[in-house]
Design a protein around this motif. Structure first.
Motif, short mmCIF file in Angstrom:
data_model
loop_
_atom_site.label_atom_id
_atom_site.label_comp_id
_atom_site.label_asym_id
_atom_site.label_seq_id
_atom_site.Cartn_x
_atom_site.Cartn_y
_atom_site.Cartn_z
N THR A 101 0.83 -1.21 0.00
CA THR A 101 0.00 0.00 0.00
C THR A 101 0.86 1.26 0.00
OG1 THR A 101 -0.24 -0.08 2.42
CG2 THR A 101 -2.00 -1.09 1.09
N ALA A 102 2.00 1.21 0.68
CA ALA A 102 2.89 2.37 0.68
C ALA A 102 3.47 2.60 -0.72
CB ALA A 102 4.01 2.19 1.70
N CYS A 103 3.89 1.53 -1.39
CA CYS A 103 4.43 1.67 -2.75
C CYS A 103 3.36 2.13 -3.73
CB CYS A 103 5.05 0.35 -3.21
SG CYS A 103 6.60 -0.03 -2.37
N LEU A 104 2.17 1.57 -3.61
CA LEU A 104 1.07 1.98 -4.47
C LEU A 104 0.76 3.47 -4.27
CD1 LEU A 104 -1.15 1.12 -6.49
CD2 LEU A 104 -2.61 0.67 -4.50
N SER A 105 0.72 3.90 -3.03
CA SER A 105 0.45 5.30 -2.72
C SER A 105 1.58 6.20 -3.21
CB SER A 105 0.26 5.45 -1.21
OG SER A 105 -0.14 6.75 -0.89
N LEU A 106 2.83 5.77 -3.03
CA LEU A 106 3.97 6.58 -3.46
C LEU A 106 4.01 6.73 -4.98
CD1 LEU A 106 6.69 7.94 -2.44
CD2 LEU A 106 7.76 5.80 -3.13
N PHE A 107 4.02 5.61 -5.68
CA PHE A 107 4.15 5.66 -7.13
C PHE A 107 2.86 6.10 -7.81
CE2 PHE A 107 7.51 2.57 -5.90
CZ PHE A 107 8.59 3.39 -6.23
N GLY A 108 1.71 5.69 -7.25
CA GLY A 108 0.44 6.14 -7.81
C GLY A 108 0.26 7.65 -7.62
N GLY A 109 0.59 8.14 -6.43
CA GLY A 109 0.51 9.57 -6.18
C GLY A 109 1.44 10.37 -7.07
N ALA A 110 2.65 9.84 -7.27
CA ALA A 110 3.61 10.52 -8.15
C ALA A 110 3.10 10.53 -9.59
CB ALA A 110 4.98 9.84 -8.07
N ALA A 111 2.51 9.43 -10.04
CA ALA A 111 1.98 9.37 -11.41
C ALA A 111 0.82 10.35 -11.60
CB ALA A 111 1.53 7.94 -11.74
N VAL A 112 -0.07 10.41 -10.62
CA VAL A 112 -1.19 11.35 -10.71
C VAL A 112 -0.68 12.79 -10.67
CG1 VAL A 112 -3.26 12.18 -9.52
CG2 VAL A 112 -2.89 9.72 -9.81
#
Length: 175
Positions: A58-69
């Motif tokens: 969840t931390a990786c998803l949030s980090l990379f997903g947030g950066a992509a958005v």
């Protein structure tokens, strides 16, 4: 009556209120209150059993997903730039979770219970976050914080807490 005792009483009263509500609504209310306050009522079961691997995912998803958005917003029309703080919150929250929770557990070799894997995860996290490398962080944390200087004026964490106004022997209900 202590603040902790008062908080527990309020939570228990809210738990009893739910006895008169439809069960799905009651559980949704209790999960919401627990999420907001961080204080479960007595006997409340966790909604999800989060393993260290789920925390990492969840931390990786949030980090990379947030950066992509954030990247998508930043490269779009300037009209949408006002939305940038939203994905930034996800990125910062994930970075903090990776550093303070996962990397910290890796330093203690508690994340995967495998020293080699924990070192690899710790190194990857410090590389992605551009933070102190695993070896230096482990040395600082284990020797300076958990070593002979633990909870003394030589302990950087204790010094930080003293600078914030905390003092030895403070209770939860101290102002």
């Amino acid at each position: 009556m202590t603040h902790k005792h008062q908080t527990a009483q309020v939570r228990e009263k809210l738990a009893r209120l739910g006895l008169f509500w439809p069960k799905p609504l009651y559980h949704l209310l209790q999960e919401g209150i627990t999420w907001l306050t961080g204080k479960p009522y007595w006997g409340q079961q966790t909604l999800l059993n989060q393993t260290p691997w789920i925390h990492l995912a969840t931390a990786c998803l949030s980090l990379f997903g947030g950066a992509a958005v954030a990247w998508a917003i930043a490269t779009s029309s300037p009209v949408f730039w006002v939305l940038l703080p939203i994905p930034w919150l996800f990125v910062v929250g994930a970075a903090r979770k990776l550093q303070t929770n996962i990397s910290h557990q890796c330093v203690h070799f508690n994340f995967s219970r495998n020293k080699i894997a924990d070192r690899i995860f710790g190194e990857l996290i410090s590389t992605v976050l551009l933070s102190q490398d695993f070896g230096a962080y482990r040395r600082d944390h284990i020797e300076d914080h958990h070593g002979k200087n633990f909870a003394t004026t030589e302990d950087p964490d204790a010094v930080f807490l003293l600078e914030l106004g905390f003092s030895p022997g403070m209770r939860d209900d101290d102002p």
